[in-house]
Write a protein that holds these residues in place. Structure first.
Motif: not given
Length: 118
Positions: A9, A11, A57, A60-61, A63-65, A67-69
């Protein structure tokens, strides 16, 4: 036996608690590499310790929090050192993956943290 899966990711962050003049006090970014390790016995029927898709799975949530933050904006990561990011990930992933044995977070190709929950 241990299995692992790698994730990455991108960040941005800054380290608010380092001394004045330290370059990491300024906002900057990294492409982080995360390796998640799971330990256990090989299931006699399935032939695996854990399905890699299940592991993907579960993470994933998180990484979503990240990534690009701007990591500093994430609750609990106001001082986002590599060590604190690793603990943050562990504390959220461990309840979902009880066989979690360690995680490795690479801030750069040559620097990182290894954490096993202790």
């Amino acid at each position: 036996m241990e299995i692992y899966k790698e994730f990455s990711f991108d960040s941005a962050h800054f380290l608010p608690n380092v001394p004045e003049g330290h370059k990491c006090k300024n906002m900057h970014g990294h492409t982080y590499k995360l390796k998640v390790f799971v330990a256990g016995e090989v299931h006699p029927h399935y032939g695996w310790i854990m399905d890699f898709k299940e592991l993907k799975d579960a993470i994933a949530p998180l990484i979503d929090q990240l990534d690009h933050k701007l990591i500093n904006d994430i609750p609990g990561l106001e001082n986002p050192t590599a060590e604190n990011i690793t603990i943050w990930i562990w504390n959220r992933l461990n309840p979902l993956v009880p066989q979690l044995s360690r995680i490795e977070l690479y801030e750069t190709p040559t620097t990182g943290v290894i954490y096993n929950g202790k």
